[in-house]
Design an enzyme around this catalytic site. Structure first.
Site, short mmCIF file in Angstrom:
data_model
loop_
_atom_site.label_atom_id
_atom_site.label_comp_id
_atom_site.label_asym_id
_atom_site.label_seq_id
_atom_site.Cartn_x
_atom_site.Cartn_y
_atom_site.Cartn_z
N GLU A 32 1.56 -0.62 -5.08
CA GLU A 32 0.57 0.41 -5.39
C GLU A 32 1.34 1.73 -5.43
O GLU A 32 1.56 2.37 -4.41
CB GLU A 32 -0.53 0.49 -4.32
CG GLU A 32 -1.60 1.51 -4.68
CD GLU A 32 -2.30 2.13 -3.48
OE1 GLU A 32 -3.43 2.59 -3.63
OE2 GLU A 32 -1.70 2.17 -2.39
N ASP A 88 0.83 -1.19 0.00
CA ASP A 88 0.00 0.00 0.00
C ASP A 88 0.88 1.26 0.00
O ASP A 88 1.90 1.32 0.70
CB ASP A 88 -0.89 -0.02 1.25
CG ASP A 88 -1.91 1.09 1.28
OD1 ASP A 88 -2.73 1.14 0.34
OD2 ASP A 88 -1.90 1.89 2.24
#
Length: 605
Positions: free
Chosen positions: A271, A207
């Site tokens: 990401e 993330d």
């Protein structure tokens, strides 16, 4: 097991199914999906034909941001199960031939994480505070934040603590950013990567992968606040103080050593919202191995936008020196594609501006043509799934679910809805996170999402509707939750986000019985992809010019044959090349031509 998963580099061409655990399947009856629910539906996932599942965070959390506020990185949220449940799920996945990927959240922890609690209890300048980004405030008494940065969820990106210092949180206030210059943070996350690898995890999704390394020292913070905005992340020269800095790659080279401790080595997908020419750095075989290509998720329904996205993805893969690109149409952060494609398309509009405006007004500002959106989503699925590289499918995408635009505001969970305001007001991401419908027969009763007006005298006779009449259900949950709680005593709770009654037409059991359903299309496409394309181990493709309104590409198929994918964005049917049509997203014309908003797969000798 899929043939692809017999390879150590399975992830290079994997079809990965993203599970948002709290909305996938609930076995306890508390209205929250759980780890045991994933285990229960493993046969469904196997029959769908995916290579891997990716679980969004299931760790202990206060759910300030849907689980991305992690209290303990090496445990399971008690509401979602136990470590034994996770081990059982991983075992069931591997027995079904499915790999397991888990989400790692290294940019920030929860404010209840032990490190942050120690930081709050410690003095300014202490080693415990150094694990996070604490600074003194401006003003005579430090009463103003260090600068004017705004968080992604709205409001200041700084929060003040009792002794007067401020800490940085680029997301929710409950998500303090960690300081990656501190060696304790490095050791904490290496320990976490090893922990989940030892528990059967095959890979990781990282993330905010572009946000770990920060430079808040080269200039005064107030000056940095004027020079850079938090949302201005797409720098080409690595100069942004918060995102996509060169130093972040030192962290991932360190992680690669951990990945290589295992046989086969673990991989990760970043990401990373960065400029295209920087994507390959994160996907390097010396670092994470793969990086998300979000161009498909951002593209409007125009042929040139998808051609450019395909070209950029293939170019980025070639630059990695051994990795592949990824293709992403949907995830837990973006409005669902059938709704996006069913809304008016505006050339050159900012990223998802129109869908977000539509959501902000509960789906009333623009007409949502669901028939058109479904036709385009079917065409997009084939355009995406025929490409080399990894394809990421978000739960419910295979059912053709639409965005739930009119969730009552007082039933929302996403912090974006509560912290943004005025020009930046956004309803948030809950519309794509509504729990899945599994069985049409378990249809809920009509919910009463109305509330007394201020003039109501307490009798409940005067009400203001909070959503369209007949829209949402209560009680049964289309098979998402059992009829009773696990102990069988009290009634099951409603799903944590309300399900619309139109979900009945998109329940899994309905689509399994329909050979023309979206689910049937995905199963057929994944089977052909596995048998005729992935099996070649060839990860190259070449775009073919068939006119401005057509997106077409070719790649190798098994047996020395050639595979061609053609998608028609134009208003008139187009002729197909010679060969066998092995799959189409919709019917061809009586003359055998490809209609508008339709894709076809052709294999030639």
């Amino acid at each position: 097991m899929t043939a692809n998963n017999l390879n150590d580099d399975w992830w290079k061409q994997a079809v990965v199914y993203q599970i948002y655990p709290r909305s996938f399947k609930d076995v306890t009856g508390d209205g929250l999906g759980d780890i045991a629910g994933v285990t229960e539906k493993m046969d469904y996932l196997k029959n769908l034909g995916v290579d891997a599942i990716w679980l969004s965070p299931f760790y202990p959390s206060d759910l300030a941001d849907g689980g991305y506020d992690v209290i303990d990185y090496r445990n399971v949220d008690p509401r979602l199960g136990t470590m034994d449940d996770f081990d059982a799920m991983a075992k069931a996945a591997h027995e079904a031939g499915i790999k397991v990927i888990v989400d790692i959240v290294p940019n920030h922890t929860a404010d209840k994480h032990v490190f942050f609690q120690e930081a709050l209890a410690a003095e300014p300048g202490s080693p415990a505070r150094d694990r996070y980004i604490f600074r003194d405030g401006r003003g005579e008494h430090g009463e103003l934040p260090p600068n004017d940065w705004q968080s992604f969820f709205g409001g200041p990106a700084w929060a003040r603590v009792a002794d007067g210092q401020w800490y940085l949180h680029l997301f929710d206030k409950a998500q303090p950013d960690v300081n990656w210059k501190n060696p304790d943070i490095h050791e904490e996350f290496k320990k976490t990567l090893r922990f989940w690898s030892d528990h059967g995890t095959d890979g990781f999704r990282i993330d905010v992968a572009h946000g770990l390394a920060k430079d808040l020292e080269s200039k005064p913070l107030e000056e940095l606040g004027r020079e850079y905005s938090v949302v201005g992340v797409l720098n080409h020269d690595f100069s942004h103080p918060l995102f996509d800095r060169r130093e972040v790659h030192d962290i991932y080279r360190e992680w690669r050593k951990v990945f290589n401790e295992y046989n086969p080595p673990r991989f990760a997908v970043a990401e990373a919202w960065v400029v295209p020419e920087h994507q390959h750095l994160y996907a390097s075989m010396d670092e994470l191995g793969q990086s998300f290509n979000f161009d498909f998720a951002q593209a409007n329904w125009y042929a040139d936008e998808f051609r450019e996205a395909i070209a950029a993805g293939l170019k980025a893969a070639a630059e990695t020196g051994g990795s592949t690109t990824t293709w992403v149409m949907n995830n837990h952060d973006v409005p669902r594609s059938p709704s996006r494609y069913g809304l008016p398309q505006i050339k050159g509009a900012p990223y998802h501006q129109l869908p977000h405006d539509w959501l902000l007004r509960n789906g009333t500002t623009y007409p949502e043509d669901r028939e058109l959106g479904t036709r385009r989503a079917r065409a997009a699925a084939l355009m995406e799934l025929g490409l080399p590289g990894a394809a990421y499918i978000y739960q419910g995408e295979e059912l053709g679910l639409f965005e739930v635009a009119d969730i009552p505001w007082d039933h929302l969970e996403d912090p974006t809805a509560f912290h943004t305001a005025q020009a930046t007001m956004d309803k948030g991401r809950d519309g794509c996170r509504v729990p899945l419908p599994w069985t049409a027969a378990d249809e809920p009763a009509l919910a009463d999402f109305s509330r007394p007006t201020p003039a109501d005298d307490g009798t409940g006779e005067n009400h203001v509707p909070l959503c369209a009449a007949g829209q949402f259900g209560t009680g049964d949950s289309f098979g998402f939750s059992p009829a009773t709680r696990a102990e069988g005593v009290t009634p099951a709770a409603d799903p944590h986000l309300p399900q619309p009654l139109w979900f009945k037409d998109y329940a899994v059991d309905v689509e399994q019985a329909d050979p023309d359903s979206m689910l049937a299309l995905y199963r057929a496409a994944l089977a052909i992809r596995q048998e005729s394309l992935t099996a070649t181990r060839d990860t190259t493709a070449e775009q073919v010019d068939m006119g401005d309104d057509v997106v077409a590409y070719t790649r190798a198929a098994v047996g020395g044959r050639v595979f061609t994918s053609i998608t028609n964005f134009g208003n008139a049917p187009v002729a197909l090349p010679d060969g066998s049509v092995v799959l189409a997203s919709g019917p061809l014309t009586p003359e055998g031509q490809l209609p508008t908003d339709t894709s076809a797969w052709i294999i030639t000798q």
